[in-house]
Write an enzyme that holds these catalytic residues in place. Structure first.
Site, PDB file in Angstrom:
ATOM      1  CE  LYS A  71      -4.793  29.327  36.833  1.00 43.60           C
ATOM      2  NZ  LYS A  71      -3.329  29.069  36.769  1.00 43.60           N
ATOM      3  CG  ASP A 115       5.163  25.609  33.679  1.00 43.39           C
ATOM      4  OD1 ASP A 115       5.961  25.459  32.726  1.00 43.39           O
ATOM      5  OD2 ASP A 115       3.932  25.580  33.533  1.00 43.39           O
TER       6      ASP A 115
END
Length: 439
Positions: free
Chosen positions: A157, A287
Site C-alpha cells: 500500500k 471503518d
C-alpha cells in the site's frame, strides 16, 4: 462486463494546487447551474434554485473532483455516502457512492517518486517482481502486488503524496464547497462527520501505526478458522508504505446471490467479531467500508483489510456499552437512560424531551438484540427508522451535545454492518451472539 478502471491522474500535492482544484470545481458547479437555467428558460420553465444545483452534471463534477483529489477530500465524500443515506439528493448520493472504492490511481512517474523517496534508489532489488499497475486505488493510497525474493506474494500500500499535510485544510475546503453549492440539505449538521474525518485520516495516514494494529489483529485471530488477517512486513514498511502478505478473495458485495446460508454465516461472523473487538480485544477496526472485507470461497474465510481506522477502547467505556446493550435487550428504558448518560450520549443538563428522544432511538437500535431467532435484515426498515429518529433529534435547535468520538466511530461500524447485512439479505441471530456478554 468488468467496470472500467479510472484513468491515472497526478495527485495535487501542494496546498495551492489543491485549492485551485476546489476553485475550479466551484466554477464548474456555477457553470452547470447557468447552463441548466438557460436550458429550462428556453423551454419556458421557471427553474428553482435548488433544481439548478442538484443536477446530475453537478453531482458528477463533485464526485469526479473529489476522486482526483483523493485524501481528505475523497474521505469526506465516502463518509457522507456511508452515513447520510437517503438524506442526500439521489444524484449526489449515487455519485458519492462511487468514492467508496473508486479513486484515480497515481501515474507511474509519481508512484516511482514516492517509492524512491521512501526506499531509496535501487529498491527494485528487494523484489523478484513488482507490478506498477495498482490492484486498487482508494482515498489515501493505492495497492500494488509484488513478489519477494523468497517467492512470497505481497500486497504493498503506497500513500499518495501530500495527503498527510492536506488533511485539515481539505476537509474544511470540501465542507465549505458542499455548503456553498447547496448539495447538502439545509440544516444538516456535518460537523461531527468532518471532525471524525480529520481524526480518522490522521490515523490512517500513519502506516507504521496501521502496521502495529495489523500485527495485533493477526495475532489475535491467528488460530481462527473463519478469519484471515495478512501478515505485515515491518522491514519494508515506512510511514508512507505498508507491506503485507497477499490475500486473495472476492468482494462481499459480489455475494448477493450466494446461497442464503452462506450469506447468513458471513454476516453472523462479522457481528460476532465486532462483539469480540469491543468486549474482548478493546480494540476496534471502526471503518465499515465494504471494501475492507474480502471472502475466500474455497476456504470460507473472511479476509480483513485496512486497519488504519483502528481505535482502542478503555474497559470503563466497553462496560458502559455492555450495560447499554443489556438494557436495550431487556427494553428497560430507565436503565437505557442511565447507561446512555454513562456512555456520553447526553449530559446531566440535557433536556428531558431530548433524553426521551435519545432513549427511543437507542431502544429502536437494539431491536435485533430483542428479536427471538434470526433477525431478517432484508425485510427490516430499521435503518430508515433510525435515520428518521436521528434526523428529528438533529433538528432540535437546542440539542447541541455531540457524543464522544469513540461513540460516533462505533456507531459507524455498527451502521455499516447493518447496511451490509441488508445488502446481502442476511438473517442473523444477534441475541444469541450477545448472550455470552450478558453477565
Amino acid at each position: 462486463m468488468k467496470p472500467r478502471r479510472p484513468e491515472s491522474s497526478a495527485v495535487p500535492g501542494g496546498r495551492l494546487s489543491r485549492l485551485m482544484r476546489f476553485g475550479s470545481l466551484a466554477s464548474g458547479v456555477l457553470g452547470g447551474m447557468l447552463a441548466e437555467g438557460a436550458r429550462q428558460l428556453a423551454q419556458g420553465k421557471r427553474p428553482a434554485f435548488s433544481d439548478l444545483l442538484l443536477t446530475p452534471g453537478n453531482a458528477l463534477r463533485v464526485a469526479e473532483q473529489l476522486s482526483q483529489l483523493r485524501g481528505a477530500a475523497m474521505k469526506v465524500g465516502q463518509l457522507l455516502s456511508m452515513d447520510a443515506g437517503n438524506l442526500l439528493p439521489s444524484e449526489l448520493s449515487d455519485m458519492l457512492s462511487r468514492l467508496r472504492s473508486d479513486a484515480h490511481p497515481m501515474p507511474m512517474s509519481q508512484l516511482v517518486g514516492v517509492l524512491d523517496e521512501n526506499w531509496g534508489k535501487g529498491w527494485e532489488g528487494r523484489f523478484e517482481q513488482f507490478s506498477f499497475t495498482p490492484l486498487a486505488a482508494a482515498s489515501i493510497g493505492q495497492v500494488h502486488a509484488a513478489r519477494g525474493k523468497d517467492g512470497q506474494r505481497l500486497a504493498i500500500k503506497v500513500q499518495y503524496p501530500g495527503v498527510r499535510e492536506s488533511i485539515s485544510s481539505d476537509v474544511d475546503n470540501v465542507a465549505t464547497l458542499l455548503r456553498m453549492s447547496g448539495l447538502l440539505p439545509h440544516g444538516m449538521d456535518v460537523a461531527p462527520l468532518l471532525q471524525e474525518a480529520k481524526l480518522q485520516l490522521q490515523n490512517e495516514a500513519d502506516y507504521l501505526k496501521e502496521a502495529m494494529y495489523l500485527q495485533r489483529f493477526h495475532q489475535q485471530l491467528a488460530d481462527s478458522p473463519d478469519f484471515l488477517v495478512p501478515l505485515g512486513h515491518a522491514e519494508f514498511s515506512t510511514p508512507n508504505i505498508l507491506v503485507m502478505s497477499f490475500a486473495d478473495g472476492v468482494a462481499l458485495e459480489a455475494l448477493e446471490h450466494a446461497p442464503q446460508a452462506e450469506r447468513d454465516r458471513i454476516i453472523t461472523l462479522l457481528f460476532g467479531l465486532l462483539l469480540r473487538e469491543v468486549f474482548e480485544f478493546q480494540c476496534v477496526q471502526t471503518d465499515p467500508n465494504f471494501a475492507n472485507y474480502r471472502y475466500q470461497q474455497d476456504t470460507g474465510k473472511i479476509v480483513l483489510l485496512d486497519f488504519g481506522a483502528t481505535r482502542l477502547y478503555g474497559r470503563n467505556s466497553t462496560e458502559a456499552f455492555r450495560k447499554l446493550l443489556v438494557a436495550g435487550l431487556r427494553e428497560d428504558r430507565a436503565a437505557i437512560s442511565e447507561a446512555a448518560l454513562e456512555v456520553g450520549y447526553f449530559q446531566h443538563e440535557t433536556l428531558p424531551r431530548h433524553r426521551l428522544l435519545l432513549t427511543d432511538l437507542i431502544t429502536q437500535a437494539c431491536e435485533p438484540l430483542r428479536h427471538q431467532g434470526a433477525y431478517d435484515f432484508a425485510m427490516s426498515d430499521l435503518a430508515g427508522r433510525l435515520r428518521d429518529a436521528g434526523w428529528q433529534l438533529g433538528g432540535e435547535r437546542d440539542f447541541w451535545h455531540t457524543p464522544p468520538v469513540d461513540v460516533l466511530l462505533l456507531h459507524r461500524k455498527v451502521g455499516g454492518l447493518y447496511l451490509l447485512a441488508a445488502k446481502l439479505k442476511a438473517r442473523v441471530n444477534v441475541r444469541c451472539l450477545f448472550e455470552p456478554y450478558l453477565i
